[in-house]
Design a protein around this motif. Structure first.
Motif, PDB file in Angstrom:
ATOM      1  N   MET A   1      32.742  51.950  53.108  1.00 46.18           N
ATOM      2  CA  MET A   1      33.116  52.504  51.812  1.00 46.18           C
ATOM      3  C   MET A   1      34.138  51.597  51.115  1.00 46.18           C
ATOM      4  O   MET A   1      34.026  51.353  49.925  1.00 46.18           O
ATOM      5  N   THR A   2      35.119  51.101  51.854  1.00 44.52           N
ATOM      6  CA  THR A   2      36.136  50.254  51.226  1.00 44.52           C
ATOM      7  C   THR A   2      35.557  48.906  50.815  1.00 44.52           C
ATOM      8  O   THR A   2      36.000  48.328  49.835  1.00 44.52           O
ATOM      9  N   ILE A   3      34.556  48.425  51.572  1.00 46.62           N
ATOM     10  CA  ILE A   3      33.931  47.149  51.206  1.00 46.62           C
ATOM     11  C   ILE A   3      33.207  47.303  49.872  1.00 46.62           C
ATOM     12  O   ILE A   3      33.274  46.424  49.016  1.00 46.62           O
ATOM     13  N   ARG A   4      32.541  48.424  49.670  1.00 43.75           N
ATOM     14  CA  ARG A   4      31.816  48.663  48.433  1.00 43.75           C
ATOM     15  C   ARG A   4      32.788  48.761  47.254  1.00 43.75           C
ATOM     16  O   ARG A   4      32.547  48.173  46.196  1.00 43.75           O
ATOM     17  N   LEU A   5      33.887  49.477  47.439  1.00 40.11           N
ATOM     18  CA  LEU A   5      34.870  49.599  46.355  1.00 40.11           C
ATOM     19  C   LEU A   5      35.507  48.253  46.050  1.00 40.11           C
ATOM     20  O   LEU A   5      35.751  47.922  44.887  1.00 40.11           O
ATOM     21  N   THR A   6      35.760  47.469  47.079  1.00 40.56           N
ATOM     22  CA  THR A   6      36.324  46.141  46.864  1.00 40.56           C
ATOM     23  C   THR A   6      35.344  45.261  46.104  1.00 40.56           C
ATOM     24  O   THR A   6      35.738  44.544  45.176  1.00 40.56           O
ATOM     25  N   ALA A   7      34.072  45.321  46.468  1.00 45.06           N
ATOM     26  CA  ALA A   7      33.065  44.526  45.769  1.00 45.06           C
ATOM     27  C   ALA A   7      32.945  44.944  44.310  1.00 45.06           C
ATOM     28  O   ALA A   7      32.826  44.092  43.415  1.00 45.06           O
ATOM     29  N   ALA A   9      35.320  46.362  42.493  1.00 44.00           N
ATOM     30  CA  ALA A   9      36.551  45.956  41.804  1.00 44.00           C
ATOM     31  C   ALA A   9      36.545  44.459  41.503  1.00 44.00           C
ATOM     32  O   ALA A   9      36.899  44.034  40.393  1.00 44.00           O
ATOM     33  N   VAL A  10      36.124  43.646  42.469  1.00 45.64           N
ATOM     34  CA  VAL A  10      36.073  42.198  42.252  1.00 45.64           C
ATOM     35  C   VAL A  10      35.055  41.859  41.166  1.00 45.64           C
ATOM     36  O   VAL A  10      35.309  41.017  40.299  1.00 45.64           O
ATOM     37  N   SER A  11      33.910  42.525  41.179  1.00 51.96           N
ATOM     38  CA  SER A  11      32.892  42.292  40.150  1.00 51.96           C
ATOM     39  C   SER A  11      33.412  42.657  38.765  1.00 51.96           C
ATOM     40  O   SER A  11      33.176  41.940  37.793  1.00 51.96           O
ATOM     41  N   ALA A  12      34.125  43.770  38.670  1.00 47.19           N
ATOM     42  CA  ALA A  12      34.667  44.194  37.377  1.00 47.19           C
ATOM     43  C   ALA A  12      35.710  43.209  36.871  1.00 47.19           C
ATOM     44  O   ALA A  12      35.717  42.851  35.685  1.00 47.19           O
ATOM     45  N   ILE A  13      36.583  42.744  37.748  1.00 46.01           N
ATOM     46  CA  ILE A  13      37.611  41.781  37.344  1.00 46.01           C
ATOM     47  C   ILE A  13      36.969  40.465  36.912  1.00 46.01           C
ATOM     48  O   ILE A  13      37.356  39.872  35.905  1.00 46.01           O
ATOM     49  N   LEU A  14      35.963  40.025  37.650  1.00 43.42           N
ATOM     50  CA  LEU A  14      35.257  38.796  37.290  1.00 43.42           C
ATOM     51  C   LEU A  14      34.548  38.938  35.951  1.00 43.42           C
ATOM     52  O   LEU A  14      34.600  38.042  35.106  1.00 43.42           O
ATOM     53  N   ALA A  15      33.903  40.072  35.728  1.00 42.73           N
ATOM     54  CA  ALA A  15      33.210  40.299  34.453  1.00 42.73           C
ATOM     55  C   ALA A  15      34.201  40.341  33.301  1.00 42.73           C
ATOM     56  O   ALA A  15      33.937  39.812  32.218  1.00 42.73           O
ATOM     57  N   LEU A  16      35.352  40.966  33.502  1.00 43.95           N
ATOM     58  CA  LEU A  16      36.364  41.006  32.448  1.00 43.95           C
ATOM     59  C   LEU A  16      36.895  39.616  32.133  1.00 43.95           C
ATOM     60  O   LEU A  16      37.119  39.278  30.969  1.00 43.95           O
ATOM     61  N   SER A  17      37.111  38.804  33.158  1.00 50.05           N
ATOM     62  CA  SER A  17      37.631  37.466  32.903  1.00 50.05           C
ATOM     63  C   SER A  17      36.616  36.601  32.169  1.00 50.05           C
ATOM     64  O   SER A  17      36.968  35.826  31.298  1.00 50.05           O
ATOM     65  N   VAL A  18      35.344  36.747  32.498  1.00 50.84           N
ATOM     66  CA  VAL A  18      34.305  35.986  31.801  1.00 50.84           C
ATOM     67  C   VAL A  18      34.155  36.478  30.372  1.00 50.84           C
ATOM     68  O   VAL A  18      34.026  35.695  29.440  1.00 50.84           O
ATOM     69  N   ALA A  19      34.192  37.798  30.174  1.00 49.66           N
ATOM     70  CA  ALA A  19      34.075  38.348  28.819  1.00 49.66           C
ATOM     71  C   ALA A  19      35.253  37.938  27.959  1.00 49.66           C
ATOM     72  O   ALA A  19      35.121  37.754  26.752  1.00 49.66           O
ATOM     73  N   GLY A  20      36.422  37.763  28.550  1.00 46.17           N
ATOM     74  CA  GLY A  20      37.610  37.355  27.805  1.00 46.17           C
ATOM     75  C   GLY A  20      37.531  35.916  27.320  1.00 46.17           C
ATOM     76  O   GLY A  20      38.209  35.542  26.382  1.00 46.17           O
ATOM     77  N   CYS A  21      36.708  35.104  27.952  1.00 45.95           N
ATOM     78  CA  CYS A  21      36.584  33.697  27.580  1.00 45.95           C
ATOM     79  C   CYS A  21      35.564  33.463  26.474  1.00 45.95           C
ATOM     80  O   CYS A  21      35.421  32.348  25.997  1.00 45.95           O
TER      81      CYS A  21
END
Length: 105
Positions: A1-7, A9-21
């Motif tokens: 369960m924690t691995i899924r939430l971590t994945a 969260a990391v995907s969301a942060i990566l998508a936000l950083s790409v969208a910000g560029c």
């Protein structure tokens, strides 16, 4: 369960950083659409399939659809210096703006 939430969260942060560029409005709308679509798709996939595969497939499909919708709904800008004019019969047309080097009338 924690691995899924971590994945997720990391995907969301990566998508936000790409969208910000993103530089153009079309790219920004595509990035935002992909982010929202991916989130909604992941939730729908999890609700329908109750497993990780459904969540991933839903997120990917939602991101693609969201990016396509974001790109398609971008209003056309004033690139090329086009203005709207009204003819004597009341119809409206677009043409290069007068006085900006857009064309001779």
């Amino acid at each position: 369960m924690t691995i899924r939430l971590t994945a997720i969260a990391v995907s969301a942060i990566l998508a936000l950083s790409v969208a910000g560029c993103a530089t153009s409005e079309q790219n920004q709308r595509a990035g935002t659409g992909a982010l929202i679509g991916g989130g909604v798709g992941a939730l729908a996939g999890q609700a329908l399939g109750h497993d990780t595969k459904s969540t991933v497939v839903g997120a990917a499909g939602g991101a693609l659809l969201g990016a396509a919708i974001g790109t398609a709904t971008t209003p056309r800008g004033q690139s090329g210096n086009y203005c709207r004019y009204q003819r004597r019969d009341g119809s409206i047309y677009e043409a290069p703006c007068e006085g900006t080097g857009g064309g001779g009338y």
